[in-house]
Design a protein around this motif. Structure first.
Motif, PDB file in Angstrom:
ATOM      1  N   TYR A 199      -6.516 -33.675 -58.217  1.00  0.00           N
ATOM      2  CA  TYR A 199      -6.731 -33.545 -56.771  1.00  0.00           C
ATOM      3  C   TYR A 199      -7.138 -32.106 -56.421  1.00  0.00           C
ATOM      4  CZ  TYR A 199      -4.175 -37.934 -56.954  1.00  0.00           C
ATOM      5  OH  TYR A 199      -3.765 -39.206 -57.262  1.00  0.00           O
ATOM      6  N   PRO A 200      -8.336 -31.701 -56.836  1.00  0.00           N
ATOM      7  CA  PRO A 200      -8.753 -30.312 -56.594  1.00  0.00           C
ATOM      8  C   PRO A 200      -8.832 -29.959 -55.115  1.00  0.00           C
ATOM      9  CG  PRO A 200     -10.601 -31.653 -57.352  1.00  0.00           C
ATOM     10  CD  PRO A 200      -9.371 -32.472 -57.537  1.00  0.00           C
ATOM     11  N   GLU A 201      -9.048 -30.966 -54.286  1.00  0.00           N
ATOM     12  CA  GLU A 201      -9.163 -30.698 -52.845  1.00  0.00           C
ATOM     13  C   GLU A 201      -7.844 -30.232 -52.244  1.00  0.00           C
ATOM     14  OE1 GLU A 201      -8.108 -35.042 -53.358  1.00  0.00           O
ATOM     15  OE2 GLU A 201      -9.474 -33.618 -54.328  1.00  0.00           O
TER      16      GLU A 201
ATOM     17  N   SER B 267       4.446 -29.636 -59.253  1.00  0.00           N
ATOM     18  CA  SER B 267       4.568 -28.791 -58.067  1.00  0.00           C
ATOM     19  C   SER B 267       4.268 -29.576 -56.800  1.00  0.00           C
ATOM     20  CB  SER B 267       3.640 -27.576 -58.176  1.00  0.00           C
ATOM     21  OG  SER B 267       2.294 -27.977 -58.272  1.00  0.00           O
ATOM     22  N   GLN B 268       4.876 -29.111 -55.700  1.00  0.00           N
ATOM     23  CA  GLN B 268       4.618 -29.733 -54.400  1.00  0.00           C
ATOM     24  C   GLN B 268       3.443 -29.068 -53.681  1.00  0.00           C
ATOM     25  OE1 GLN B 268       7.967 -29.575 -55.697  1.00  0.00           O
ATOM     26  NE2 GLN B 268       7.295 -31.672 -56.032  1.00  0.00           N
ATOM     27  N   ARG B 269       3.042 -27.911 -54.159  1.00  0.00           N
ATOM     28  CA  ARG B 269       1.854 -27.236 -53.611  1.00  0.00           C
ATOM     29  C   ARG B 269       1.273 -26.375 -54.715  1.00  0.00           C
ATOM     30  NH1 ARG B 269       0.893 -25.819 -48.277  1.00  0.00           N
ATOM     31  NH2 ARG B 269       2.108 -27.713 -47.876  1.00  0.00           N
ATOM     32  N   MET B 270      -0.027 -26.505 -54.939  1.00  0.00           N
ATOM     33  CA  MET B 270      -0.697 -25.708 -55.955  1.00  0.00           C
ATOM     34  C   MET B 270      -1.642 -24.743 -55.253  1.00  0.00           C
ATOM     35  SD  MET B 270      -2.153 -27.265 -59.481  1.00  0.00           S
ATOM     36  CE  MET B 270      -2.685 -26.238 -60.855  1.00  0.00           C
ATOM     37  N   MET B 271      -1.562 -23.489 -55.642  1.00  0.00           N
ATOM     38  CA  MET B 271      -2.365 -22.446 -55.007  1.00  0.00           C
ATOM     39  C   MET B 271      -3.107 -21.641 -56.055  1.00  0.00           C
ATOM     40  SD  MET B 271       0.167 -20.785 -52.176  1.00  0.00           S
ATOM     41  CE  MET B 271       0.712 -21.687 -50.746  1.00  0.00           C
ATOM     42  N   THR B 272      -4.146 -20.954 -55.606  1.00  0.00           N
ATOM     43  CA  THR B 272      -4.784 -19.941 -56.428  1.00  0.00           C
ATOM     44  C   THR B 272      -5.336 -18.853 -55.521  1.00  0.00           C
ATOM     45  OG1 THR B 272      -6.270 -19.550 -58.294  1.00  0.00           O
ATOM     46  CG2 THR B 272      -7.088 -21.010 -56.558  1.00  0.00           C
ATOM     47  N   VAL B 273      -6.023 -17.871 -56.103  1.00  0.00           N
ATOM     48  CA  VAL B 273      -6.301 -16.620 -55.390  1.00  0.00           C
ATOM     49  C   VAL B 273      -7.758 -16.456 -54.952  1.00  0.00           C
ATOM     50  CG1 VAL B 273      -4.375 -15.362 -56.390  1.00  0.00           C
ATOM     51  CG2 VAL B 273      -6.533 -15.489 -57.654  1.00  0.00           C
ATOM     52  N   SER B 274      -8.636 -17.382 -55.323  1.00  0.00           N
ATOM     53  CA  SER B 274     -10.035 -17.274 -54.912  1.00  0.00           C
ATOM     54  C   SER B 274     -10.680 -18.650 -54.940  1.00  0.00           C
ATOM     55  CB  SER B 274     -10.820 -16.317 -55.826  1.00  0.00           C
ATOM     56  OG  SER B 274     -10.988 -16.881 -57.124  1.00  0.00           O
ATOM     57  N   HIS B 275     -11.740 -18.803 -54.160  1.00  0.00           N
ATOM     58  CA  HIS B 275     -12.497 -20.057 -54.156  1.00  0.00           C
ATOM     59  C   HIS B 275     -13.134 -20.293 -55.524  1.00  0.00           C
ATOM     60  CE1 HIS B 275     -12.152 -20.841 -49.827  1.00  0.00           C
ATOM     61  NE2 HIS B 275     -12.224 -19.532 -49.691  1.00  0.00           N
TER      62      HIS B 275
ATOM     63  N   GLY C  43     -12.508 -23.560 -57.955  1.00  0.00           N
ATOM     64  CA  GLY C  43     -13.572 -24.374 -58.534  1.00  0.00           C
ATOM     65  C   GLY C  43     -13.409 -24.550 -60.029  1.00  0.00           C
ATOM     66  N   TYR C  44     -12.988 -23.502 -60.701  1.00  0.00           N
ATOM     67  CA  TYR C  44     -12.735 -23.595 -62.146  1.00  0.00           C
ATOM     68  C   TYR C  44     -11.611 -24.595 -62.437  1.00  0.00           C
ATOM     69  CZ  TYR C  44     -10.939 -22.208 -66.740  1.00  0.00           C
ATOM     70  OH  TYR C  44     -10.490 -22.222 -68.038  1.00  0.00           O
ATOM     71  N   LEU C  45     -10.544 -24.521 -61.660  1.00  0.00           N
ATOM     72  CA  LEU C  45      -9.401 -25.412 -61.876  1.00  0.00           C
ATOM     73  C   LEU C  45      -9.738 -26.874 -61.606  1.00  0.00           C
ATOM     74  CD1 LEU C  45      -6.522 -23.335 -60.227  1.00  0.00           C
ATOM     75  CD2 LEU C  45      -6.894 -23.706 -62.663  1.00  0.00           C
TER      76      LEU C  45
ATOM     77  N   GLY D  16     -16.419 -14.636 -61.065  1.00  0.00           N
ATOM     78  CA  GLY D  16     -15.119 -14.994 -60.522  1.00  0.00           C
ATOM     79  C   GLY D  16     -14.965 -14.654 -59.060  1.00  0.00           C
ATOM     80  N   GLY D  17     -13.821 -14.069 -58.715  1.00  0.00           N
ATOM     81  CA  GLY D  17     -13.516 -13.759 -57.330  1.00  0.00           C
ATOM     82  C   GLY D  17     -14.095 -12.451 -56.822  1.00  0.00           C
ATOM     83  N   ILE D  18     -14.797 -11.703 -57.672  1.00  0.00           N
ATOM     84  CA  ILE D  18     -15.329 -10.396 -57.239  1.00  0.00           C
ATOM     85  C   ILE D  18     -16.341 -10.544 -56.097  1.00  0.00           C
ATOM     86  CG2 ILE D  18     -16.549  -8.297 -57.965  1.00  0.00           C
ATOM     87  CD1 ILE D  18     -15.371  -8.722 -60.764  1.00  0.00           C
ATOM     88  N   PRO D  19     -17.312 -11.495 -56.169  1.00  0.00           N
ATOM     89  CA  PRO D  19     -18.248 -11.630 -55.050  1.00  0.00           C
ATOM     90  C   PRO D  19     -17.597 -12.091 -53.745  1.00  0.00           C
ATOM     91  CG  PRO D  19     -19.150 -12.631 -57.039  1.00  0.00           C
ATOM     92  CD  PRO D  19     -17.703 -12.329 -57.312  1.00  0.00           C
TER      93      PRO D  19
END
Length: 379
Positions: A172-174, A152-160, A164-166, A304-307
């Motif tokens: 290149y997690p940054e 992929s040219q851009r990797m996204m996810t839905v919560s901080h 962190g898990y990924l 997870g992303g709940i907090p």
């Protein structure tokens, strides 16, 4: 700009992706944008025959697992269906499932790919007792993250939290970008109401990962302390029979209503008072944002992303996972003090409206998409 939104499940499938992507189309209905949705039909099985090779790992190390074999065959089927149905070109592909992203990058190698990872399939499968931690299936599924990063040219996810898990599984997690799910504000209409008995509601698939056994135990505590309530459980799944039996064993079956799967729960959720879900894992937790937009008070677990959605004591209450006593105490606070409950609900509504509205999220996506408007693939 021609966009392809690549799903895995059909749009009517419950979940965060289906709560967002189909409703995005009208926001892109202009001369500048042309958006198409694509997914694999549920009935399609064992059509694909292509050889599958990954660039970052050897999947045949895990081929003794029937679950891994099923994933590989599904990948083949997605390729078969995509090659048959997708005949035109696109400026950009945005995939919302690993198989969708990998398959379409293989079909359109020169088209930029944005990949959003919405949830951890391996963690949910472990919590639901389907696979073993560090087993063949677990190793295969986490290996896909580095493959997705490469393709992929851009990797996204839905919560901080999920980013962190990924980070443990990519180079290149940054570079992972975070855009939460968005929800069409027009679908959620708070309704002024007064219930003589407090109405609790949860909406989820009935699987162990959602922690509904903990919720039932917490509700039994509430009853033992003399509180009146009704618990509405909206959703279906393989854990339903066990949950119904547990409600009977705990003596709260008369206070608990099992609805099964409901297509549009947002139409009647606003008439309830408290949304509660003691999940054991959530990458984001779309149902909390949806409940907040319905102006319900929120109670969730610190996972997870709940907090990231709930600030304890400000726009909802957070409790430790697996702690049914703490959950019962949080519910008791809200049941005993309707004014406090309403204050939390209003704060949750305001935050969800500003951060998780579809308008806000679509504007963020448009900025990302425009970066690829006249851009060739990088890999």
């Amino acid at each position: 700009m021609k966009l392809l939104q690549a799903l895995f499940f059909p749009p009517e499938q419950p979940g965060g992706v289906s709560s967002m992507i189909p409703y995005m189309q009208e926001r892109f209905s202009s001369t500048r944008w042309e958006m198409e949705l694509f997914w694999i039909p549920k009935r399609l099985r064992n059509k694909g025959q292509e050889e599958i090779v990954f660039d970052t790992f050897d999947w045949t190390l895990y081929q003794d697992s029937t679950i891994v074999q099923k994933y590989i065959q599904t990948y083949r089927d997605y390729l078969w269906w995509g090659r048959m149905r997708l005949q035109k070109s696109y400026n950009l592909i945005h995939a919302h499932h690993p198989i969708a992203g990998l398959a379409l990058k293989r079909i359109f190698p020169d088209t930029p790919l944005i990949q959003t990872i919405h949830s951890s399939y391996e963690r949910e499968l472990i919590l639901n007792g389907i696979i073993q931690e560090n087993g063949l299936e677990h190793q295969f599924l986490v290996s896909l993250y580095r493959e997705l990063e490469m393709k992929s040219q851009r990797m996204m996810t839905v919560s901080h939290s999920f980013a962190g898990y990924l980070s443990s599984y990519v180079d290149y997690p940054e570079d992972i970008e975070i855009i939460p799910n968005g929800f069409d504000e027009k679908r959620f209409k708070p309704v002024p109401h007064e219930n003589e008995v407090t109405q609790l509601v949860t909406v989820c698939r009935l699987v162990p990962a959602k922690g509904l056994d903990i919720l039932l135990k917490a509700c039994a505590e509430l009853k033992a302390r003399g509180h009146d309530y009704v618990l509405h459980i909206i959703g279906d799944g393989p854990f339903r029979t066990e949950l119904e039996s547990l409600a009977q064993e705990l003596g709260i079956y008369n206070e608990t209503i099992f609805y099964g799967y409901t297509l549009h729960p947002e139409e009647f959720v606003p008439f309830f008072d408290i949304f509660v879900l003691p999940s054991r894992a959530e990458a984001f937790g779309s149902v909390f944002a949806e409940a907040a937009l319905s102006c319900l008070a929120l109670v969730g677990t610190e996972v997870g992303g709940i907090p990231e959605q709930i600030e304890d004591g400000v726009n909802g209450l957070l409790v430790p996972q697996e702690d049914y006593v703490a959950l019962s105490e949080a519910l008791e606070k809200m049941i005993s003090d309707p004014s406090y409950r309403y204050e939390l609900a209003r704060s949750a509504f305001e935050k969800a409206k500003s951060e998780y509205s579809l308008t806000h999220v679509v504007n963020r996506f448009k900025k990302v998409y425009l970066q690829f408007e006249n851009r060739k693939s990088e890999g």
